[in-house]
Design a protein around this motif. Sequence first.
Motif, PDB file in Angstrom:
ATOM      1  N   ALA A 158       0.616  -1.313   0.109  1.00 16.07           N
ATOM      2  CA  ALA A 158      -0.082   0.007  -0.139  1.00 16.07           C
ATOM      3  C   ALA A 158       0.992   1.171  -0.061  1.00 16.07           C
ATOM      4  N   TYR A 159       1.937   1.299   0.745  1.00 24.32           N
ATOM      5  CA  TYR A 159       3.215   2.339   0.641  1.00 24.32           C
ATOM      6  C   TYR A 159       3.561   2.552  -0.407  1.00 24.32           C
ATOM      7  N   ALA A 160       4.116   1.788  -1.381  1.00 25.64           N
ATOM      8  CA  ALA A 160       4.394   1.521  -2.881  1.00 25.64           C
ATOM      9  C   ALA A 160       3.540   2.393  -3.595  1.00 25.64           C
ATOM     10  N   LYS A 161       2.318   1.931  -3.335  1.00 26.71           N
ATOM     11  CA  LYS A 161       1.331   2.389  -4.178  1.00 26.71           C
ATOM     12  C   LYS A 161       0.725   3.834  -4.040  1.00 26.71           C
ATOM     13  N   ALA A 162       0.938   4.323  -2.750  1.00 31.80           N
ATOM     14  CA  ALA A 162       0.563   5.467  -2.405  1.00 31.80           C
ATOM     15  C   ALA A 162       1.793   6.457  -2.924  1.00 31.80           C
ATOM     16  N   LEU A 163       2.780   5.899  -2.577  1.00 34.78           N
ATOM     17  CA  LEU A 163       4.048   6.811  -2.856  1.00 34.78           C
ATOM     18  C   LEU A 163       4.218   6.867  -4.457  1.00 34.78           C
ATOM     19  N   GLY A 164       3.820   5.842  -5.233  1.00 32.36           N
ATOM     20  CA  GLY A 164       4.023   5.934  -6.644  1.00 32.36           C
ATOM     21  C   GLY A 164       5.634   5.597  -7.099  1.00 32.36           C
ATOM     22  N   THR A 165       5.853   6.299  -7.932  1.00 33.76           N
ATOM     23  CA  THR A 165       7.193   6.245  -8.406  1.00 33.76           C
ATOM     24  C   THR A 165       8.167   7.474  -7.721  1.00 33.76           C
ATOM     25  N   GLY A 166       7.375   8.454  -6.962  1.00 38.61           N
ATOM     26  CA  GLY A 166       7.959   9.691  -6.301  1.00 38.61           C
ATOM     27  C   GLY A 166       9.070   9.372  -5.248  1.00 38.61           C
ATOM     28  N   ASP A 167       9.821  10.131  -5.123  1.00 38.78           N
ATOM     29  CA  ASP A 167      10.908  10.200  -4.113  1.00 38.78           C
ATOM     30  C   ASP A 167      10.103  10.785  -2.796  1.00 38.78           C
ATOM     31  N   VAL A 168      10.498   9.919  -1.917  1.00 33.58           N
ATOM     32  CA  VAL A 168       9.759  10.191  -0.294  1.00 33.58           C
ATOM     33  C   VAL A 168      10.178  11.455   0.195  1.00 33.58           C
ATOM     34  N   ASN A 169      11.446  11.929  -0.081  1.00 32.07           N
ATOM     35  CA  ASN A 169      11.658  13.370   0.219  1.00 32.07           C
ATOM     36  C   ASN A 169      11.305  14.557  -0.447  1.00 32.07           C
ATOM     37  N   ALA A 170      10.663  14.020  -1.749  1.00 32.20           N
ATOM     38  CA  ALA A 170       9.941  15.105  -2.556  1.00 32.20           C
ATOM     39  C   ALA A 170       8.472  14.903  -2.741  1.00 32.20           C
ATOM     40  N   ALA A 171       7.893  14.145  -1.957  1.00 29.45           N
ATOM     41  CA  ALA A 171       6.476  13.953  -1.864  1.00 29.45           C
ATOM     42  C   ALA A 171       5.589  15.149  -1.631  1.00 29.45           C
ATOM     43  N   ASP A 172       4.591  15.328  -2.501  1.00 29.74           N
ATOM     44  CA  ASP A 172       3.604  16.269  -2.449  1.00 29.74           C
ATOM     45  C   ASP A 172       2.499  16.077  -1.316  1.00 29.74           C
ATOM     46  N   ASN A 173       1.946  17.058  -0.916  1.00 25.45           N
ATOM     47  CA  ASN A 173       1.169  17.016   0.208  1.00 25.45           C
ATOM     48  C   ASN A 173      -0.177  15.850   0.046  1.00 25.45           C
ATOM     49  N   THR A 174      -0.675  15.476  -1.290  1.00 27.92           N
ATOM     50  CA  THR A 174      -1.637  14.497  -1.500  1.00 27.92           C
ATOM     51  C   THR A 174      -0.902  13.130  -1.229  1.00 27.92           C
ATOM     52  N   THR A 175       0.393  13.047  -1.648  1.00 29.29           N
ATOM     53  CA  THR A 175       0.996  11.685  -1.342  1.00 29.29           C
ATOM     54  C   THR A 175       1.334  11.495   0.317  1.00 29.29           C
ATOM     55  N   LYS A 176       1.705  12.667   0.813  1.00 31.25           N
ATOM     56  CA  LYS A 176       1.964  12.730   2.137  1.00 31.25           C
ATOM     57  C   LYS A 176       0.544  12.165   3.224  1.00 31.25           C
ATOM     58  N   THR A 177      -0.353  12.527   2.519  1.00 27.27           N
ATOM     59  CA  THR A 177      -1.743  12.515   3.368  1.00 27.27           C
ATOM     60  C   THR A 177      -2.143  10.977   2.970  1.00 27.27           C
ATOM     61  N   ASN A 178      -2.003  10.443   1.766  1.00 28.08           N
ATOM     62  CA  ASN A 178      -2.283   9.127   1.495  1.00 28.08           C
ATOM     63  C   ASN A 178      -1.416   8.188   2.238  1.00 28.08           C
ATOM     64  N   VAL A 179      -0.080   8.727   2.442  1.00 32.69           N
ATOM     65  CA  VAL A 179       0.841   7.716   3.241  1.00 32.69           C
ATOM     66  C   VAL A 179       0.365   7.649   4.593  1.00 32.69           C
ATOM     67  N   VAL A 180       0.301   8.884   5.102  1.00 32.10           N
ATOM     68  CA  VAL A 180      -0.168   8.719   6.645  1.00 32.10           C
ATOM     69  C   VAL A 180      -1.527   8.279   6.992  1.00 32.10           C
ATOM     70  N   ASP A 181      -2.460   8.315   6.163  1.00 30.47           N
ATOM     71  CA  ASP A 181      -3.729   7.575   6.333  1.00 30.47           C
ATOM     72  C   ASP A 181      -3.333   6.123   6.584  1.00 30.47           C
ATOM     73  N   LEU A 182      -2.318   5.455   5.946  1.00 28.08           N
ATOM     74  CA  LEU A 182      -2.003   3.910   5.918  1.00 28.08           C
ATOM     75  C   LEU A 182      -1.926   3.801   7.737  1.00 28.08           C
ATOM     76  N   VAL A 183      -1.521   4.628   8.302  1.00 26.92           N
ATOM     77  CA  VAL A 183      -0.866   4.067   9.565  1.00 26.92           C
ATOM     78  C   VAL A 183      -1.959   4.744  10.756  1.00 26.92           C
ATOM     79  N   LEU A 184      -3.215   5.389  10.358  1.00 21.23           N
ATOM     80  CA  LEU A 184      -3.899   6.074  11.430  1.00 21.23           C
ATOM     81  C   LEU A 184      -4.962   5.256  11.754  1.00 21.23           C
ATOM     82  N   ASN A 185      -5.059   3.818  11.808  1.00 23.35           N
ATOM     83  CA  ASN A 185      -5.855   3.046  12.285  1.00 23.35           C
ATOM     84  C   ASN A 185      -5.402   2.989  13.725  1.00 23.35           C
ATOM     85  N   ASN A 186      -6.148   2.522  14.716  1.00 25.51           N
ATOM     86  CA  ASN A 186      -5.967   2.569  15.909  1.00 25.51           C
ATOM     87  C   ASN A 186      -4.830   1.536  16.560  1.00 25.51           C
TER      88      ASN A 186
END
Length: 188
Positions: free
Chosen positions: A98-126
Amino acid sequence: MLNKANPDAADSAYCKSSAADGECALNSEALLSINKAIRKYGVSARGEIVATLSWMLFESGNWVYNINHFPGNIGQGTRTMMTWEYVAEYAKTLHPEAYAKALGTGDVNAADNTTKTNVVDLVLNNDDSFGSGFWYLTTKAASFHGNANSLRDGNKADFQKYVEEGIITTWTSEREDVWTKVNSAIVF
C-alpha cells in the motif's frame, strides 16, 4: 490505569465534543491497541511503557488528535505525531504494498501533500497509530529499549533524556506533567 492517567477519555461522551472529527479515541479503544503493540514490539519494562504512553498522550492532546493540526504539517501523525520522515518509514514497514502504491514512483523526500496524506492515512488506524511509539522506541531509539540504564522505572530524568535525545524534541513542564500523571497511574 489509563482512566487514571487520562480521566476525560474514560467517558463515552469525550469524543463527541472533539474538534478533530474522526480522530479522537477513548481509553477503552486505546487500551486494546496499546496492549497489542506492547506484545508486538516486545516492550515489557514499566519505564519504557510509561515513557511511550506519556509521549503519545502529550502529542495527541489526550487521544484527541491523530494528525498534526498545529501548525498543520501535512504527513505528520499517529498518536506520537511522528514527522513525515518517520511516518513514511513506519508505513513502508507495516504496509509495503500500500505504501508503494501511495508513493508511486516519487521520491519520499519530494512527496507532495496529497502523497503525504495518502501515506499517513495508512497508519492512522488504532492499532498502527497507538503502536507507533513502541515501534519508534524499538527501532529509531533502540538504545533506550532494553537498556538497564535507560527509561528506568519511575525515573523522570531518564524520560527527559529520552525526550531530548531519543525523540529529539524539547523538554517542557507540560511533558513532565503528563509523565508524572502516567507514572503514578500505571501499575504493574
